[in-house]
Write a protein that holds these residues in place. Structure first.
Motif, PDB file in Angstrom:
ATOM      1  N   ARG A 110      45.658  40.003  28.156  1.00  0.00           N
ATOM      2  CA  ARG A 110      44.212  39.904  28.348  1.00  0.00           C
ATOM      3  C   ARG A 110      43.563  41.280  28.186  1.00  0.00           C
ATOM      4  O   ARG A 110      43.498  42.063  29.137  1.00  0.00           O
ATOM      5  N   ASP A 251      46.068  36.914  37.503  1.00  0.00           N
ATOM      6  CA  ASP A 251      44.928  35.989  37.466  1.00  0.00           C
ATOM      7  C   ASP A 251      43.702  36.660  38.074  1.00  0.00           C
ATOM      8  O   ASP A 251      42.609  36.653  37.502  1.00  0.00           O
ATOM      9  N   ASP A 255      40.249  38.642  35.987  1.00  0.00           N
ATOM     10  CA  ASP A 255      38.830  38.289  36.165  1.00  0.00           C
ATOM     11  C   ASP A 255      38.017  39.537  36.508  1.00  0.00           C
ATOM     12  O   ASP A 255      36.919  39.735  36.005  1.00  0.00           O
TER      13      ASP A 255
HETATM   14 MG    MG Z   1      41.953  32.961  36.089  1.00  0.00          MG
END
Ligand code: MG
Ligand code: IPM
Length: 364
Positions: A110, A251, A255
């Motif tokens: 990411r 996770d 964000d």
């Molecule tokens: Mg997430």
């Protein structure tokens, strides 16, 4: 080259943004002499509506037989959608976890970086954002709390829920190797994030990452506790290159990392296994509140398609072309609603897709 791609349009804004990514891919393939072979399958809410289940064997088989999977976002409004009245294992997210596991997609990349022309949207103080940042969260995606045993029981009249956090050294080693390999092609720094002051799984994580780092003397390794990392991301994001971490921490931190760019609609992601097969999707969610209005930002999905060309097909020139087209369109002042600021030219979702497709140069 023939590109066999499974397409999961998804829920909410998913179909709109995937259509624009496909438009850009078609244009790129045409200009470079590639042939797209697309197979559409369902996942998440759309699959629940059609088959009563968020993931079917057919979807798994089509994805497995493809070279890559291009996906929009899945899921709905958890307060109002009927999907969230179903048992947890029948909800949209269970389909997403299921496909990750079925395809063995253990490495989730990411990227989060600050576009200079969008720096005003960055919520951090000017003196922090002025330094810019360009980091990549390497999140372990098929282990940890997400896939450990869980249960809810009543013992002596008291309800109790249990989730288990497990990692073995092989799961840690393979994701660590990915992180060091990618860091080698970037700024040569890995920050491994854990909670080794409390968790056994984190202490093993740290030990295995140290072992792997011995094979990468050219890459700097540092360890950081996850709470400190959450703080450092808003205090000094420029310090990071590759942030390596387990599933749940990744996770949460991803964000946060996307938020500080100020433009979550711009961030792509790739989930890879140990072959070339990967699943590519935007980092953002399905935004059911704006679905069907043709105002979503398709750039994250378009950039995910570029990542797909790069990682699954080794088509770096084509991927560069798409990324450059995005940059040029932004530099020319075109914006979707979410990143609009005064004096800019506003485009719809499809308008942005067309504009980017029109800026693909092609090989010569
Ligand atoms: Mg997430
Ligand atoms: C993500 C999402 C998923 C996750 C949800 C939808 C299950 O938040 O991809 O980050 O937690 O992995």
């Amino acid at each position: 080259m023939k590109l066999n791609i499974a397409v999961i349009k998804g829920d909410g804004i998913g179909p709109e943004i995937v259509n624009e990514a496909l438009r850009v891919l078609q244009k790129t393939a045409g200009l470079y002499g590639h042939e797209l072979s697309l197979k559409e399958v369902l996942l998440g809410g759309a699959s629940i509506d059609a088959f009563g289940r968020p993931l079917t064997d057919e979807t798994i088989e089509v994805c497995r037989a493809s070279d890559a999977v291009l996906m929009g976002s899945i899921g709905g409004d958890t307060n109002t959608s009927p999907w969230y009245k179903l048992e947890p294992h029948l909800r949209p997210e269970a389909g997403l976890l299921g496909i990750r596991k079925a395809l063995g997609l253990f490495a989730n990349l990411r990227p989060a970086y600050l576009y200079e022309v969008l720096a005003d949207a960055c919520p951090l103080k000017k003196e922090i954002s002025a330094k810019g940042f360009d980091l990549l969260i390497m999140r372990e995606l098929t282990g940890g709390l997400y896939f450990g045993e869980r249960k809810t029981v009543t013992e002596n009249g008291i309800r109790k829920a249990v989730d288990t956090l497990t990692y073995d050294e092989n799961e840690i080693r393979r994701i660590a190797i990915r992180a060091f390999e990618i860091a080698r092609k970037r700024k040569k720094k890995v920050t491994s994030v854990d909670k080794a002051n409390v968790l056994d799984s984190s202490r093993l994580w740290r030990a295995v990452v140290n072992e792997v780092s011995a094979d990468y003397p050219d890459v700097v390794l540092e360890h950081m506790l996850v709470d400190n990392c959450a703080m450092q991301l808003v205090k000094d994001p420029a310090q990071f290159d590759v942030v390596l971490t387990e599933n749940m921490f990744g996770d949460i931190l991803s964000d946060e990392a996307s938020m500080i760019t100020g433009s979550i609609g711009m961030l792509s992601s790739a989930s890879l296994n140990d072959t070339k097969l990967g699943l590519y999707e935007p980092s953002h969610g399905s935004a059911p509140d704006i679905a069907g209005k043709n105002i979503a930002n398709p750039i994250a999905t378009i950039l995910s398609a570029a990542m797909m060309l790069r990682y699954s097909f080794d088509l770096d020139r084509e991927a560069d072309d798409i990324e450059n087209a995005v940059r040029t369109v932004l530099n020319e002042g075109f914006r979707t609603k979410d990143i609009y600021s005064e004096g800019m030219k506003e485009l719809s979702c499809s308008g942005m897709g067309e504009m980017i497709a029109g800026h693909i140069k092609g090989g010569s």
